[in-house]
Design a protein around this motif. Sequence first.
Motif, short mmCIF file in Angstrom:
data_model
loop_
_atom_site.label_atom_id
_atom_site.label_comp_id
_atom_site.label_asym_id
_atom_site.label_seq_id
_atom_site.Cartn_x
_atom_site.Cartn_y
_atom_site.Cartn_z
N MET A 291 48.50 23.56 6.85
CA MET A 291 48.89 24.97 6.78
C MET A 291 48.39 25.65 8.04
O MET A 291 47.21 25.94 8.17
N ASP A 292 49.30 25.89 8.97
CA ASP A 292 48.93 26.55 10.22
C ASP A 292 48.72 28.05 9.97
O ASP A 292 49.16 28.56 8.93
N GLY A 293 48.05 28.71 10.89
CA GLY A 293 47.68 30.11 10.63
C GLY A 293 47.91 31.04 11.79
O GLY A 293 48.91 30.91 12.51
N ASP A 294 46.97 31.95 12.01
CA ASP A 294 47.19 33.07 12.93
C ASP A 294 46.11 33.18 14.02
O ASP A 294 45.01 32.68 13.88
N GLU A 295 46.50 33.91 15.06
CA GLU A 295 45.63 34.44 16.10
C GLU A 295 44.72 33.37 16.71
O GLU A 295 45.17 32.27 17.03
N CYS B 23 44.45 26.63 8.13
CA CYS B 23 43.95 27.47 9.21
C CYS B 23 43.78 28.89 8.67
O CYS B 23 44.45 29.27 7.71
N ALA B 24 42.90 29.69 9.26
CA ALA B 24 42.74 31.08 8.82
C ALA B 24 44.04 31.85 9.07
O ALA B 24 44.77 31.57 10.02
N THR B 25 44.32 32.79 8.18
CA THR B 25 45.56 33.55 8.25
C THR B 25 45.27 35.05 8.11
O THR B 25 44.28 35.43 7.49
N ILE B 26 46.17 35.85 8.64
CA ILE B 26 46.04 37.31 8.52
C ILE B 26 46.42 37.74 7.11
O ILE B 26 47.45 37.32 6.59
N THR B 27 45.58 38.55 6.48
CA THR B 27 45.99 39.27 5.27
C THR B 27 46.46 40.63 5.73
O THR B 27 45.68 41.41 6.27
#
Length: 402
Positions: A14-18, A74-78
């Motif tokens: 699961m890819d994420g953000d920033e 990966c970390a994601t934006i909420t």
Amino acid sequence: MAEKIKMTTPLVEMDGDEMTRILWKMIKDELLLPYIDLKTEYYDLGLEHRNETDDQVTLDSAEATKKYGVAVKCATITPNAARMTEYHLKEMWKSPNGTIRAALDGTVFRAPIVVKGIEPCVRNWEKPITLARHAYGDVYKNTEIKVPGPGKAELVFTAKDGTEIRETIHNFTGSGILQGIHNTDESIRSFAKACFNFALDTKQDLWFATKDTISKKYDHNFKDIFQEIYDGEYKDRFEAAGIEYFYTLIDDAVARVMKAKGGFIWACKNYDGDVMSDMVSSAFGSLAMMTSVLVSPSGVYEYEAAHGTVQRHYYKYLQGEETSTNSVATIFAWTGALKKRGELDGIQELTEFADKLERATIQTIEEGKMTKDLALITSLQDVTVLNSEGFIKAVRQTFDTI
Ligand code: NAP
Ligand code: MG
């Protein structure tokens, strides 16, 4: 170069953000792809793609996790109001972690990654404290009303056969606020079992605390279910393993944690776990030095970093400025997932690879090569502060020499 390690079952990726999305790619390119014939089923949980797919991609990734059993995230934006304009969102999509936790149920275990040279602020903590956070319900699945003015608020439950249970919450004489929360016995039971199993697996005492003196039904129900399952299914095994389960009030637990030596699991309700895991992890050094895994009652595992997308660093990165973002938690999310995949599929090389990558990461820091966040708090002398990419490259160098 030696042959790459083969995998049989894909990991759900699961890819994420920033900034964490940037680290994600660096970790894959430098630390994984050269050594493993990496098999993943890729889901792009970056905010743009969540928006394009009306967040379907998040649900799909959770379903894939149920199918394959192991995911790495990966970390994601909420999204909040600012993100609505920044990303031109169709809707304020929900927290992906919330969506995934709701789909998988289960418990989040977070433990500090302990290295020499990064000492906990709490001097008597000699061993890591693992936080077990119930990942379903309570305030995270709430219904709220902003009460406009005078009136009566009631709590009503209507059974299938139509019978009602009704309690007055409050007679408002002016404006105010209301909140309805819930949990299910099934979810609490699986939370309890996940904690008891994890305690047995890791041979550590288990502490559990709520506010049952004030919340005589809601919190008390958590306490009772834990006790019932412990007495019925785990007591003998705990005694045989020489470990202990005990329940106490949350305020007593907080006071005791501060005086303890560490080396135990602290089980917390959803909100307590959210707050306390940030406190415990920052006291151990940094959010970037923490492992985090969601264990579902059906035996599904989702590994992630405990911190966010490190937005401030990302904006610097976009400006072409140098960043020194700590990738340790994201590396450990990958090693945790690869280790579990290796264990489940009986691929010893994969498990050994993950162990070795963890050792290389720790050794790199202990040799004085680290990112800025750690350099600011380390007790080591003569440290080299590396940038985001430099640290990952240094880990690779260590890996190739051990
Ligand atoms: P954050 O990304 O955790 O960062 C907060 C601050 O902590 C950073 O500005 C940085 O401090 C420091 N930090 C965190 N991780 C670091 C790392 N790996 N290396 C070095 N320093 C690190 O939290 P946030 O800025 O509040 O949230 C940013 C976004 O992440 C939000 O959109 C939020 O929704 C999302 N989020 C996602 C998750 C998740 O997916 N699991 C969890 C939490 C938040 P300095 O700037 O002082 O260097
Ligand atoms: Mg939190």
